[in-house]
Design an enzyme around this catalytic site. Structure first.
Site, PDB file in Angstrom:
ATOM      1  N   CYS A  75       1.199  -1.054   0.267  1.00 31.99           N
ATOM      2  CA  CYS A  75       0.015  -0.044   0.161  1.00 31.99           C
ATOM      3  C   CYS A  75       0.919   1.114  -0.095  1.00 31.99           C
ATOM      4  CB  CYS A  75      -1.543  -0.097   1.538  1.00 31.99           C
ATOM      5  SG  CYS A  75      -1.931   1.310   1.307  1.00 31.99           S
ATOM      6  N   CYS A  79       0.479   5.097   6.784  1.00 32.77           N
ATOM      7  CA  CYS A  79      -0.622   4.750   8.565  1.00 32.77           C
ATOM      8  C   CYS A  79       0.379   4.405   9.237  1.00 32.77           C
ATOM      9  CB  CYS A  79      -1.874   4.058   8.629  1.00 32.77           C
ATOM     10  SG  CYS A  79      -3.098   4.484   6.983  1.00 32.77           S
ATOM     11  N   CYS A  82       0.310   0.471  10.444  1.00 36.43           N
ATOM     12  CA  CYS A  82       0.185  -0.945   9.429  1.00 36.43           C
ATOM     13  C   CYS A  82       0.724  -1.587   8.831  1.00 36.43           C
ATOM     14  CB  CYS A  82      -0.550   0.117   8.288  1.00 36.43           C
ATOM     15  SG  CYS A  82      -1.224  -1.864   7.522  1.00 36.43           S
ATOM     16  N   CYS A 119     -16.316  -9.851   6.003  1.00 34.49           N
ATOM     17  CA  CYS A 119     -15.800  -8.789   5.463  1.00 34.49           C
ATOM     18  C   CYS A 119     -14.103  -8.593   4.772  1.00 34.49           C
ATOM     19  CB  CYS A 119     -15.867  -7.718   7.002  1.00 34.49           C
ATOM     20  SG  CYS A 119     -14.475  -6.322   6.493  1.00 34.49           S
ATOM     21  N   CYS A 150     -19.600  -7.277   3.871  1.00 33.94           N
ATOM     22  CA  CYS A 150     -18.642  -6.042   4.131  1.00 33.94           C
ATOM     23  C   CYS A 150     -17.370  -5.650   3.734  1.00 33.94           C
ATOM     24  CB  CYS A 150     -18.249  -5.899   5.879  1.00 33.94           C
ATOM     25  SG  CYS A 150     -17.149  -5.047   6.367  1.00 33.94           S
ATOM     26  N   CYS A 210     -19.029   0.849   8.459  1.00 32.03           N
ATOM     27  CA  CYS A 210     -18.905   0.496   9.828  1.00 32.03           C
ATOM     28  C   CYS A 210     -17.622   1.110   9.926  1.00 32.03           C
ATOM     29  CB  CYS A 210     -17.901  -0.794   9.495  1.00 32.03           C
ATOM     30  SG  CYS A 210     -16.830  -2.248  10.605  1.00 32.03           S
ATOM     31  N   ARG A 285     -17.800  -3.463  17.980  1.00 30.52           N
ATOM     32  CA  ARG A 285     -16.931  -4.115  18.210  1.00 30.52           C
ATOM     33  C   ARG A 285     -15.474  -4.580  18.313  1.00 30.52           C
ATOM     34  NH1 ARG A 285     -16.907  -4.758  12.581  1.00 30.52           N
ATOM     35  NH2 ARG A 285     -18.986  -5.516  12.683  1.00 30.52           N
TER      36      ARG A 285
HETATM   37  N1  SAM Z   1      -6.428   0.090   3.082  1.00 29.78           N
HETATM   38  C1  SAM Z   1      -7.882   0.163   3.698  1.00 29.78           C
HETATM   39  C2  SAM Z   1      -8.212   1.590   4.938  1.00 29.78           C
HETATM   40  O1  SAM Z   1      -6.756   1.804   5.314  1.00 29.78           O
HETATM   41  O2  SAM Z   1      -9.030   2.182   4.952  1.00 29.78           O
HETATM   42  C3  SAM Z   1      -8.392  -0.932   4.770  1.00 29.78           C
HETATM   43  C4  SAM Z   1      -7.785  -1.980   5.714  1.00 29.78           C
HETATM   44  S1  SAM Z   1      -6.810  -0.939   6.631  1.00 29.78           S
HETATM   45  C5  SAM Z   1      -5.637  -2.595   7.094  1.00 29.78           C
HETATM   46  C6  SAM Z   1      -8.409  -0.629   7.953  1.00 29.78           C
HETATM   47  C7  SAM Z   1      -8.295  -0.608   9.389  1.00 29.78           C
HETATM   48  O3  SAM Z   1      -7.141  -1.915  10.153  1.00 29.78           O
HETATM   49  C8  SAM Z   1      -7.321   0.267   9.317  1.00 29.78           C
HETATM   50  O4  SAM Z   1      -8.127   2.220   9.158  1.00 29.78           O
HETATM   51  C9  SAM Z   1      -7.162   0.249  10.819  1.00 29.78           C
HETATM   52  O5  SAM Z   1      -8.180   0.959  12.000  1.00 29.78           O
HETATM   53  C10 SAM Z   1      -6.993  -1.142  11.061  1.00 29.78           C
HETATM   54  N2  SAM Z   1      -5.373  -1.299  10.857  1.00 29.78           N
HETATM   55  C11 SAM Z   1      -4.445  -1.739  10.996  1.00 29.78           C
HETATM   56  N3  SAM Z   1      -3.202  -2.339  11.102  1.00 29.78           N
HETATM   57  C12 SAM Z   1      -3.473  -1.711  12.496  1.00 29.78           C
HETATM   58  C13 SAM Z   1      -2.921  -2.404  13.561  1.00 29.78           C
HETATM   59  N4  SAM Z   1      -1.787  -2.981  13.757  1.00 29.78           N
HETATM   60  N5  SAM Z   1      -3.496  -2.805  14.837  1.00 29.78           N
HETATM   61  C14 SAM Z   1      -4.651  -2.410  15.595  1.00 29.78           C
HETATM   62  N6  SAM Z   1      -5.735  -1.722  14.202  1.00 29.78           N
HETATM   63  C15 SAM Z   1      -4.859  -1.997  12.623  1.00 29.78           C
HETATM   64  C1  DTB Z   2     -11.096  -2.543  11.634  1.00 33.25           C
HETATM   65  O1  DTB Z   2     -11.364  -1.490  12.200  1.00 33.25           O
HETATM   66  N1  DTB Z   2      -9.876  -3.452  11.672  1.00 33.25           N
HETATM   67  C2  DTB Z   2      -9.618  -4.275  10.584  1.00 33.25           C
HETATM   68  C3  DTB Z   2     -10.607  -4.291  10.277  1.00 33.25           C
HETATM   69  N2  DTB Z   2     -11.034  -3.199  10.402  1.00 33.25           N
HETATM   70  C4  DTB Z   2     -11.089  -4.339   8.671  1.00 33.25           C
HETATM   71  C5  DTB Z   2      -8.515  -4.701   9.952  1.00 33.25           C
HETATM   72  C6  DTB Z   2      -7.424  -4.817  11.883  1.00 33.25           C
HETATM   73  C7  DTB Z   2      -6.163  -4.646  11.215  1.00 33.25           C
HETATM   74  C8  DTB Z   2      -4.874  -5.228  12.597  1.00 33.25           C
HETATM   75  C9  DTB Z   2      -4.036  -5.647  11.123  1.00 33.25           C
HETATM   76  C10 DTB Z   2      -3.589  -7.083  10.581  1.00 33.25           C
HETATM   77  O2  DTB Z   2      -4.231  -7.573  10.735  1.00 33.25           O
HETATM   78  O3  DTB Z   2      -3.166  -6.373   9.388  1.00 33.25           O
HETATM   79 FE1  SF4 Z   3      -2.996   1.053   2.654  1.00 30.75          FE
HETATM   80 FE2  SF4 Z   3      -2.349   0.250   5.671  1.00 30.75          FE
HETATM   81 FE3  SF4 Z   3      -2.984   2.962   5.321  1.00 30.75          FE
HETATM   82 FE4  SF4 Z   3      -4.905   0.883   5.045  1.00 30.75          FE
HETATM   83  S1  SF4 Z   3      -3.998   1.039   7.060  1.00 30.75           S
HETATM   84  S2  SF4 Z   3      -4.652   2.419   3.770  1.00 30.75           S
HETATM   85  S3  SF4 Z   3      -3.318  -0.863   3.829  1.00 30.75           S
HETATM   86  S4  SF4 Z   3      -1.536   1.697   4.855  1.00 30.75           S
END
Ligand code: SAM
Ligand code: DTB
Ligand code: SF4
Length: 343
Positions: A75, A79, A82, A119, A150, A210, A285
């Site tokens: 990506c 973030c 992430c 989802c 979802c 959501c 959740r």
């Molecule tokens: N790329 C899309 C976005 O950012 O909207 C969808 C996937 S993204 C991984 C979805 C959500 O996962 C993020 O907004 C964040 O709240 C959560 N998330 C990602 N990495 C995480 C982490 N290490 N710990 C907790 N929540 C995480």
């Molecule tokens: C949300 O709020 N948490 C989920 C889902 N929406 C997509 C993702 C959590 C991701 C945690 C880190 C990972 O497994 O990559």
């Molecule tokens: Fe990309 Fe992760 Fe940010 Fe979603 S949360 S936009 S997958 S860097």
């Protein structure tokens, strides 16, 4: 009357001052009122949250939602939490969008294990038109099984949410992640308003929202209240509110920030309780972070009003308790899986 009884009687009365309760008209909740909820003695907060929870839900029911990363890694966004951001060295390999047949297998497996919502997550900043067509096919495939659908695909343009809705999308996940005044510490490649714009497009396409956030990223209690205020003041507030506890993945800036302390588990429980009180009919959740949490804290989260979990041994790229452990936990607590909500 003994002192103990007097105290019990006093403490059982919810004590949010009248001046802090939400008034009609916008904004529905002000941040001071929400911070005041956070500041309540723990038993008071739990009592209020349980009261609201029981007015709106069967307190023994829990929704099971299974996640599948249909497009992993690579990506472009930054973030700070992430593991899927291409710029961080986390060991997550970038993959292509999964084919319908693979997704069908995973969805069948999730359904057989007891999930009612499926989802699909994609590590995109925003999907391209051709991606949307392919994801629409995935949605049709999952929907045909009778699962709630979802998707979380990043920012959407005008018309894209409508295409997903027509394919049978029930919910779109797009998180605000944090309070507006903390957000800039975590993400620089898209701003808060971009997120609100996507949420508005989802809403106007008739897809349920959501939307939640992450705690434990070094924010203050007031900033946790700020996140909840943003969520609760969306009109209407989201139907699903995922509260994630930061999962520290090596290679991400937040995991590498060595002075970042673990969030007190009671503060996580408080966040759930405050979300429940301010968004009474939402599915709150208990999302990422359960594997690190322990059963007792999870049980407190359910008492605080969480009534949904991610179910399955993987979130997107990180671990989650295995299904047998969750089934055992529910049985120990005398709780049951709840049926999907009526549309
Ligand atoms: N790329 C899309 C976005 O950012 O909207 C969808 C996937 S993204 C991984 C979805 C959500 O996962 C993020 O907004 C964040 O709240 C959560 N998330 C990602 N990495 C995480 C982490 N290490 N710990 C907790 N929540 C995480
Ligand atoms: C949300 O709020 N948490 C989920 C889902 N929406 C997509 C993702 C959590 C991701 C945690 C880190 C990972 O497994 O990559
Ligand atoms: Fe990309 Fe992760 Fe940010 Fe979603 S949360 S936009 S997958 S860097």
């Amino acid at each position: 009357m003994s002192t103990f009884t007097e105290q019990t009687v006093t403490l059982h009365r919810p004590r949010t001052p009248a001046s802090l309760t939400p008034k009609t008209g916008a904004p529905r909740w002000n941040i001071n009122a929400i911070e005041a909820l956070f500041n309540l003695p723990f038993p008071e907060l739990m009592f209020q949250a349980q009261t609201v929870h029981r007015e709106n839900f069967d307190p023994t029911g829990l929704e099971f939602a299974t996640l599948l990363s249909v497009k992993t890694g690579g990506c472009a966004e930054d973030c700070g939490y992430c593991p899927q951001a291409a710029r961080y060295d986390t060991g997550v390999e970038a993959g292509k969008l999964m084919e319908p047949a693979e997704v069908l297998l995973a969805a069948r497996r999730a359904q057989a294990a007891g999930a009612t919502r499926f989802c699909m997550g994609a590590a995109w900043r925003s999907p391209k038109e051709r991606d949307i067509e392919k994801v629409a096919e995935l949605i049709r495939t999952v929907k045909a099984l009778g699962l709630e659908t979802c998707a979380t695909l990043g920012m959407l343009e005008d018309g894209q949410a409508q295409t997903l809705q027509s394919a049978g999308l029930d919910y779109y996940n797009h998180n605000l992640d944090s309070a507006p005044d903390f957000y800039g510490n975590i993400i620089s490649t898209r701003d808060y308003q971009d997120r609100l714009d996507t949420l508005a497009r989802v809403r106007s396409a008739g897809v349920k929202v959501c939307c939640g956030g992450i705690v434990g990223m070094g924010e203050s209690r007031r900033q946790r209240a700020g996140l909840v205020a943003e969520l609760a003041n969306l009109t209407p507030y989201p139907e699903s509110v995922p509260i994630n506890n930061l999962v520290k993945v090596e290679g991400t800036p937040l995991a590498d920030q060595k002075d970042l302390a673990e969030l007190d588990p009671f503060e996580f429980v408080r966040t759930i309780a405050v979300a429940r009180i301010t968004m009474p009919t939402a599915r709150v959740r208990l999302s990422a972070g359960r594997q690190q949490m322990g059963d007792a804290v999870q049980a407190l989260c359910f008492l605080a009003g969480a009534n949904s979990i991610f179910y399955g041994d993987k979130l997107l790229t990180t671990g989650n308790p295995d299904t047998e452990a969750d089934v055992r936990l529910l049985a120990r607590l005398g709780m049951t899986r709840s049926a999907p909500q009526a549309a």
